[in-house]
Design a protein around this motif. Sequence first.
Motif, mmCIF file in Angstrom:
data_model
loop_
_atom_site.group_PDB
_atom_site.id
_atom_site.type_symbol
_atom_site.label_atom_id
_atom_site.label_comp_id
_atom_site.label_asym_id
_atom_site.label_seq_id
_atom_site.Cartn_x
_atom_site.Cartn_y
_atom_site.Cartn_z
ATOM 1 N N MET A 159 0.847 -1.202 0.000
ATOM 2 C CA MET A 159 0.000 0.000 0.000
ATOM 3 C C MET A 159 0.883 1.252 0.000
ATOM 4 S SD MET A 159 -3.097 0.936 2.589
ATOM 5 C CE MET A 159 -3.867 2.555 2.591
ATOM 6 N N THR A 160 0.550 2.194 -0.862
ATOM 7 C CA THR A 160 1.275 3.455 -0.923
ATOM 8 C C THR A 160 0.326 4.598 -0.586
ATOM 9 O OG1 THR A 160 0.773 3.999 -3.237
ATOM 10 C CG2 THR A 160 2.601 2.460 -2.839
ATOM 11 N N VAL A 161 0.879 5.809 -0.562
ATOM 12 C CA VAL A 161 0.037 6.977 -0.275
ATOM 13 C C VAL A 161 -1.087 7.117 -1.300
ATOM 14 C CG1 VAL A 161 1.449 8.605 -1.600
ATOM 15 C CG2 VAL A 161 0.108 9.424 0.353
ATOM 16 N N LEU A 162 -0.890 6.604 -2.509
ATOM 17 C CA LEU A 162 -1.919 6.696 -3.544
ATOM 18 C C LEU A 162 -3.138 5.833 -3.216
ATOM 19 C CD1 LEU A 162 0.369 6.724 -6.696
ATOM 20 C CD2 LEU A 162 -1.012 8.630 -5.834
ATOM 21 N N ASP A 163 -2.979 4.916 -2.260
ATOM 22 C CA ASP A 163 -4.103 4.074 -1.836
ATOM 23 C C ASP A 163 -4.811 4.633 -0.599
ATOM 24 O OD1 ASP A 163 -3.517 1.964 -3.779
ATOM 25 O OD2 ASP A 163 -1.747 1.585 -2.545
ATOM 26 N N GLU A 164 -4.225 5.660 0.010
ATOM 27 C CA GLU A 164 -4.785 6.198 1.250
ATOM 28 C C GLU A 164 -5.929 7.168 0.952
ATOM 29 O OE1 GLU A 164 -1.648 7.908 3.565
ATOM 30 O OE2 GLU A 164 -0.409 6.099 3.483
ATOM 31 N N THR A 165 -6.924 7.151 1.820
ATOM 32 C CA THR A 165 -8.085 8.027 1.635
ATOM 33 C C THR A 165 -8.478 8.670 2.960
ATOM 34 O OG1 THR A 165 -9.679 6.248 2.068
ATOM 35 C CG2 THR A 165 -9.014 6.597 -0.240
ATOM 36 N N TYR A 166 -9.228 9.750 2.848
ATOM 37 C CA TYR A 166 -9.957 10.324 3.978
ATOM 38 C C TYR A 166 -11.444 10.099 3.709
ATOM 39 C CZ TYR A 166 -5.668 13.013 5.005
ATOM 40 O OH TYR A 166 -4.383 13.397 5.281
ATOM 41 N N THR A 167 -12.235 10.140 4.770
ATOM 42 C CA THR A 167 -13.686 10.029 4.618
ATOM 43 C C THR A 167 -14.313 11.358 4.993
ATOM 44 O OG1 THR A 167 -13.615 7.675 5.154
ATOM 45 C CG2 THR A 167 -15.747 8.769 5.292
ATOM 46 N N LEU A 168 -15.048 11.949 4.055
ATOM 47 C CA LEU A 168 -15.733 13.211 4.311
ATOM 48 C C LEU A 168 -16.890 13.001 5.283
ATOM 49 C CD1 LEU A 168 -15.800 14.605 0.651
ATOM 50 C CD2 LEU A 168 -14.121 15.051 2.439
ATOM 51 N N ASN A 183 -19.912 13.262 4.953
ATOM 52 C CA ASN A 183 -21.089 12.582 4.396
ATOM 53 C C ASN A 183 -20.788 11.146 3.980
ATOM 54 O OD1 ASN A 183 -19.492 13.167 2.185
ATOM 55 N ND2 ASN A 183 -21.190 13.749 0.844
ATOM 56 N N GLY A 184 -19.586 10.651 4.350
ATOM 57 C CA GLY A 184 -19.237 9.266 4.065
ATOM 58 C C GLY A 184 -18.514 9.040 2.751
ATOM 59 N N VAL A 185 -18.386 10.062 1.918
ATOM 60 C CA VAL A 185 -17.675 9.937 0.643
ATOM 61 C C VAL A 185 -16.175 9.863 0.902
ATOM 62 C CG1 VAL A 185 -17.087 11.158 -1.501
ATOM 63 C CG2 VAL A 185 -19.466 11.065 -0.725
ATOM 64 N N GLU A 186 -15.509 8.927 0.222
ATOM 65 C CA GLU A 186 -14.053 8.787 0.378
ATOM 66 C C GLU A 186 -13.330 9.622 -0.674
ATOM 67 O OE1 GLU A 186 -12.602 4.816 0.498
ATOM 68 O OE2 GLU A 186 -13.454 4.409 2.473
ATOM 69 N N ILE A 187 -12.234 10.265 -0.236
ATOM 70 C CA ILE A 187 -11.420 11.085 -1.127
ATOM 71 C C ILE A 187 -9.960 10.664 -0.979
ATOM 72 C CG2 ILE A 187 -11.357 12.904 0.644
ATOM 73 C CD1 ILE A 187 -10.972 14.947 -1.603
ATOM 74 N N PRO A 188 -9.265 10.399 -2.089
ATOM 75 C CA PRO A 188 -7.850 10.022 -1.995
ATOM 76 C C PRO A 188 -7.018 11.117 -1.341
ATOM 77 C CG PRO A 188 -8.727 9.448 -4.144
ATOM 78 C CD PRO A 188 -9.769 10.290 -3.467
ATOM 79 N N ALA A 189 -6.038 10.703 -0.526
ATOM 80 C CA ALA A 189 -5.238 11.647 0.258
ATOM 81 C C ALA A 189 -4.278 12.467 -0.594
ATOM 82 C CB ALA A 189 -4.467 10.894 1.341
ATOM 83 N N LEU A 190 -3.850 11.922 -1.713
ATOM 84 C CA LEU A 190 -2.938 12.636 -2.613
ATOM 85 C C LEU A 190 -3.629 12.825 -3.946
ATOM 86 C CD1 LEU A 190 -0.032 13.795 -3.042
ATOM 87 C CD2 LEU A 190 0.578 11.561 -3.981
ATOM 88 N N GLY A 191 -3.601 14.048 -4.448
ATOM 89 C CA GLY A 191 -4.248 14.334 -5.718
ATOM 90 C C GLY A 191 -3.320 15.043 -6.680
ATOM 91 N N LEU A 192 -3.790 15.198 -7.901
ATOM 92 C CA LEU A 192 -3.069 15.933 -8.927
ATOM 93 C C LEU A 192 -3.713 17.293 -9.105
ATOM 94 C CD1 LEU A 192 -0.916 15.848 -11.302
ATOM 95 C CD2 LEU A 192 -2.877 15.337 -12.775
ATOM 96 N N GLY A 193 -2.956 18.353 -8.813
ATOM 97 C CA GLY A 193 -3.409 19.696 -9.115
ATOM 98 C C GLY A 193 -3.122 20.027 -10.572
#
Length: 285
Positions: free
Chosen positions: A1-10, A12-22
């Motif tokens: 597992m890498t940081v690209l697999d890590e998420t936060y949960t908003l 409302n229960g929606v999951e968002i990946p911890a690292l994104g592309l700006g």
Amino acid sequence: MTVLDETYTLSNGVEIPALGLGTWFIDDDKAADAVRAAVEIGYRNIDTAQAYGNERGVGEGVRTCGVPRDELFVSTKLAAEIKDYQHAVDAIDGSLAKLGLDHIDLMLIHSPQPWDDFRGGDYAQGNREAWRALEDAHLAGTIRAIGVSNFQQQDLENVLDGARVAPHVNQLLVHAGNTPSELLAYCASRQILVEAYSPIAHGAILKNAEVRAMAEKYGVSVPQLCIRYTLQLGTVSLPKTANPDHMRSNAEVGFEISGADMDLLRSLRDVDYGEHSAFPVYSGK
């Protein structure tokens, strides 16, 4: 597992990946290639905005990257100048059309003020109207989560007062040298996840001798140290690049910054944005 697999949960229960592309500063005709490269590397969180002028290209990249749409998290932002309900409704529809998508995962109000009056006049009512349009789209199911960007505590309180849906996200300028600790704590207290844009200070941090020395101590690059710092603050990190090598390097942040070094980075207050100070978000207002 890498940081690209890590998420936060908003909230409302929606999951968002911890690292994104700006994707700020990525031209529309280059955005699709950048998105496809990022997705191939493992990115699943793509951030754009109406103001970036590249929603069409980002959407093309999302649609042609070979990964199912429901495995990707796509964010965009309502133009900062839109401060009334009907223009906001029309702009939301415009983003969906430009992206070529049937839903958006996260949409934000880009700024509490228009860019030409950043941190200026009173747009409280306009922000409430724009927020109502985002709420309606969210409740209709076309936007999975809604939020704001560059909002200070008083701006958030204005939206929260009477909101049907509390903001799920506040996207802020957060990096070593600019850590708004009180605002981060307030957002946490209201279950508003913070996304950190410009985690590398739009490049300005590369010149900081203290940060360079700390990066050397950990055997990492300055960008890697800075991205790791924002992740350890508990924020989504959104480094921006069109360079696949940089995308890979930005995701290689599986190390841990010590508590003492986190405190040092948190206390830094000296960043000169140079030529980029012309942009409102770096102007020091």
